[in-house]
Design a protein around this motif. Structure first.
Motif, PDB file in Angstrom:
ATOM      1  N   TYR A   1       0.820  -1.205   0.000  1.00 21.90           N
ATOM      2  CA  TYR A   1       0.000   0.000   0.000  1.00 21.90           C
ATOM      3  C   TYR A   1       0.865   1.271   0.000  1.00 21.90           C
ATOM      4  CZ  TYR A   1      -3.989  -2.950   1.423  1.00 21.90           C
ATOM      5  OH  TYR A   1      -4.984  -3.891   1.494  1.00 21.90           O
TER       6      TYR A   1
ATOM      7  N   PRO B   1       3.516  -5.255  -9.442  1.00 22.06           N
ATOM      8  CA  PRO B   1       2.226  -4.662  -9.094  1.00 22.06           C
ATOM      9  C   PRO B   1       2.327  -3.827  -7.822  1.00 22.06           C
ATOM     10  CG  PRO B   1       2.269  -6.962  -8.434  1.00 22.06           C
ATOM     11  CD  PRO B   1       3.570  -6.698  -9.137  1.00 22.06           C
TER      12      PRO B   1
ATOM     13  N   TRP C   1      -2.985  -0.815  -2.647  1.00 19.20           N
ATOM     14  CA  TRP C   1      -3.866   0.358  -2.530  1.00 19.20           C
ATOM     15  C   TRP C   1      -3.052   1.644  -2.456  1.00 19.20           C
ATOM     16  CZ3 TRP C   1      -8.833   0.155   0.910  1.00 19.20           C
ATOM     17  CH2 TRP C   1      -9.613  -0.947   0.550  1.00 19.20           C
TER      18      TRP C   1
ATOM     19  N   ALA D   1      -2.245  -1.894 -10.604  1.00 22.20           N
ATOM     20  CA  ALA D   1      -2.362  -1.198  -9.326  1.00 22.20           C
ATOM     21  C   ALA D   1      -3.711  -1.539  -8.710  1.00 22.20           C
ATOM     22  CB  ALA D   1      -2.249   0.311  -9.520  1.00 22.20           C
ATOM     23  N   SER D   2      -3.722  -1.697  -7.408  1.00 24.37           N
ATOM     24  CA  SER D   2      -4.964  -1.985  -6.709  1.00 24.37           C
ATOM     25  C   SER D   2      -5.776  -0.700  -6.525  1.00 24.37           C
ATOM     26  CB  SER D   2      -4.654  -2.666  -5.381  1.00 24.37           C
ATOM     27  OG  SER D   2      -5.846  -3.090  -4.757  1.00 24.37           O
ATOM     28  N   GLN D   3      -6.598  -0.643  -5.505  1.00 27.58           N
ATOM     29  CA  GLN D   3      -7.568   0.446  -5.367  1.00 27.58           C
ATOM     30  C   GLN D   3      -6.910   1.806  -5.105  1.00 27.58           C
ATOM     31  OE1 GLN D   3     -11.005  -0.208  -3.000  1.00 27.58           O
ATOM     32  NE2 GLN D   3     -10.940  -2.417  -3.203  1.00 27.58           N
TER      33      GLN D   3
ATOM     34  N   SER E   1      -7.600  -0.818 -10.268  1.00 27.32           N
ATOM     35  CA  SER E   1      -8.923  -1.309  -9.860  1.00 27.32           C
ATOM     36  C   SER E   1      -9.797  -0.168  -9.355  1.00 27.32           C
ATOM     37  CB  SER E   1      -8.787  -2.470  -8.881  1.00 27.32           C
ATOM     38  OG  SER E   1      -8.343  -2.033  -7.632  1.00 27.32           O
ATOM     39  N   LEU E   2     -10.605  -0.410  -8.359  1.00 28.21           N
ATOM     40  CA  LEU E   2     -11.642   0.535  -7.942  1.00 28.21           C
ATOM     41  C   LEU E   2     -11.079   1.885  -7.510  1.00 28.21           C
ATOM     42  CD1 LEU E   2     -13.606  -1.964  -5.662  1.00 28.21           C
ATOM     43  CD2 LEU E   2     -14.084  -1.390  -8.031  1.00 28.21           C
ATOM     44  N   ARG E   3     -11.867   2.938  -7.772  1.00 30.38           N
ATOM     45  CA  ARG E   3     -11.606   4.279  -7.215  1.00 30.38           C
ATOM     46  C   ARG E   3     -10.258   4.876  -7.600  1.00 30.38           C
ATOM     47  NH1 ARG E   3     -15.181   1.926  -3.631  1.00 30.38           N
ATOM     48  NH2 ARG E   3     -13.696   0.597  -2.585  1.00 30.38           N
TER      49      ARG E   3
ATOM     50  N   ARG F   1     -14.594   0.377 -11.121  1.00 32.31           N
ATOM     51  CA  ARG F   1     -15.698   1.294 -10.801  1.00 32.31           C
ATOM     52  C   ARG F   1     -15.215   2.515 -10.018  1.00 32.31           C
ATOM     53  NH1 ARG F   1     -20.504  -2.566  -8.312  1.00 32.31           N
ATOM     54  NH2 ARG F   1     -20.347  -4.230  -9.843  1.00 32.31           N
ATOM     55  N   TYR F   2     -15.994   3.568 -10.079  1.00 29.63           N
ATOM     56  CA  TYR F   2     -15.826   4.773  -9.247  1.00 29.63           C
ATOM     57  C   TYR F   2     -14.525   5.518  -9.511  1.00 29.63           C
ATOM     58  CZ  TYR F   2     -19.083   1.747  -6.725  1.00 29.63           C
ATOM     59  OH  TYR F   2     -20.089   0.878  -6.395  1.00 29.63           O
TER      60      TYR F   2
END
Lengths: 245, 246
Positions: free
Chosen positions: B77, B93, B96, B113-115, B133-135, B153-154
């Motif tokens: 993170y 990778p 967050w 990359a994660s959120q 991913s998200l946001r 999403r978002y």
């Protein structure tokens, strides 16, 4: 927080290595849940569930997790936010799924494990678990603890007992339960993952021809055999991911 | 700091001419805190490599000098977060919040990359060479985010200022509750969030996309052929028709 991990072997030749694979995964999520830990391991001989308070790594040593065999497993490290830190409040939660002779939902826990049970680990918190707990109680399904995650396990088991398949039961859960959740669920033959509608809690899935693994954080995948060639993705919110043997 | 390992010349490095000056920090034997303190102590112009990151969190955060840092493997993170002037390169990778609250400089992820990539970034550039991913770009405050692949999403939720370029597809609820940040999507938009709308592409947009794609090293984005998404500004302006409600 809380850390969760699940492993489903497609290649049963890895059965002897399941324990060591899960040990590495548990180590990777240990920081997320330092107050207690638990594992559920499905083996052809039956279901083994162990859980206890204290350091997850010490727990893994104590139960010789690395030496365990199996075809499917869940692991959980807990940072309690919602109910007491006791062995009974640790995940995985286990619920019987077999319908009673009169067709009523499966009885609550306390019965010996016969391998047909559903196991659940949860990262997150449910806002309306008390409401659902009362509804379940009215239908004859009781819980052993005041933990929110146990309600989800009882709910899913009751749905399976009533005839839903696991994917349908999980879809029903996402429509019924309010709150934050990434859930990993195992049964005698299946492994499933589902997240809340906004994906509030982390989840990463890695899949190869030999296994599928779900973890809270990428670092918990490191050390799995063949990870470099695995398909790695984050499950979409509200979508049910299911693998059956 | 006695734990520091010494620089090792890497003959395979593309720019090995000056890599003899590279400092190598090994997370297998050093703590994250020690490595971050050592990175912050490096003078401007220095180069460092962090090996055995193994997905640890908070790597190379809070850098404030123009140094180049390569994270040789997966990061956890907030990698490169809070940075100013530095260039952080993740060879794997990232978890967050990559480049969270970045002030200036660059954070590049050579993987997915994660959120919440580039969350609240005030300046600088965050590049994700895979998917995010998200946001992604949540609450962006002036920085730039370039994602070569898809975003979940978002994306750009509540983003206040800055620019986001998506080289692939954008997930549902793109630009929900958007303020003044602008999003360009080269692929498909699965759905717009509340108060986000598609707008006509101007010459200034094309120039901005061309510059961002060039800075990110993307050669698969046609600047003339992207979808511009911006705020309809109906959500954050107080509507006098609603006075009666108060």
């Amino acid at each position: 927080m809380c850390g969760i991990a699940g492993l489903h072997l497609k290649d049963h030749a890895l059965r002897e290595r399941l324990g060591s694979m899960v040990t590495g995964m548990l180590r990777g999520v240990a920081e997320r849940g330092p107050d207690s830990a638990g594992v559920a391991i499905h083996d052809p001989g039956g279901l083994r569930v162990r859980k206890d308070v204290g350091d997850p790594l010490a727990f893994a040593d104590r139960i010789d997790l690395a030496g365990q065999t199996g075809l499917r497993a869940l692991a959980h490290t807990r940072m309690a936010t919602e109910s007491a830190v006791t062995a009974a409040h640790c995940h995985p939660f286990v619920a019987g799924t077999a319908p009673a002779a009169d067709g009523s939902p499966a009885p609550p826990g306390g019965m010996p494990l016969d391998g047909t049970e559903l196991c659940l680990v949860h990262n997150g918190s449910f806002a309306n678990h008390a409401t659902i707990r009362r509804r379940l109680a009215a239908a004859g399904v009781t819980t052993e603890t005041d933990n929110d995650s146990e309600v989800a396990a009882r709910y899913l088991a009751a749905r399976l007992g009533a005839g839903d398949d696991l994917a349908a039961a999980l879809r029903r859960l996402t429509a019924t339960f309010d709150g934050f959740f990434t859930l990993a669920v195992t049964t005698a033959d299946s492994f499933a993952v589902v997240r809340d509608p906004i994906g509030c809690k982390p989840a990463i899935i890695a899949e190869t021809d030999q296994w599928v693994a779900m973890v809270s954080e990428y670092r918990a995948l490191l050390g799995l055999p063949g990870l470099a060639d695995a398909t790695v993705f984050e499950p979409e919110p509200e979508e049910v991911y299911l693998w059956a043997s | 700091m006695g734990e520091l390992t010494t620089a090792v010349h890497d003959p395979d490095s593309a720019d090995s001419a000056d890599s003899a000056d590279e400092v190598v920090f090994d997370l297998a034997v050093m703590s994250t805190r020690h490595v971050n303190a050592a990175l912050r102590a490096l003078p401007a112009g220095a180069r460092a490599q962090v090996v055995n990151p193994a997905g640890r969190h908070n790597l190379a955060v809070g850098l404030s000098r123009a140094i180049r840092v390569r994270i040789a493997g997966p990061a956890g993170y907030y990698v490169g977060g809070l940075g100013a002037a530095a260039d952080v390169d993740v060879d794997g990778p990232a978890g967050w919040g990559v480049g969270e609250n970045l002030m200036s400089g660059t954070v590049r992820v050579r993987g997915a990359a994660s959120q919440s990539a580039a969350a609240s970034a005030h300046g600088g550039l965050v590049v994700v060479e895979g998917d995010a991913s998200l946001r992604a770009g949540i609450s962006l405050k002036g920085g730039r985010l370039a994602v070569a692949g898809d975003v979940g999403r978002y994306c750009a939720f509540l983003a206040q200022a800055g620019t986001i370029l998506v080289g692939g597809d954008a997930g549902e609820a793109l630009g929900d509750s958007l303020y003044e940040a602008v999003i360009y999507v080269a692929g498909r938009v699965r759905g717009l969030g509340t108060d986000a709308r598609v707008e006509d592409l101007t010459d200034a947009d094309v120039a901005a996309v061309r510059a961002l794609a060039a800075d990110a090293g993307f050669d698969h984005v046609d600047p003339q052929n992207v979808t511009r998404v911006a705020s309809a500004r109906s959500l954050y302006h107080f509507d006098t028709a609603q006075h009666a409600a108060y």
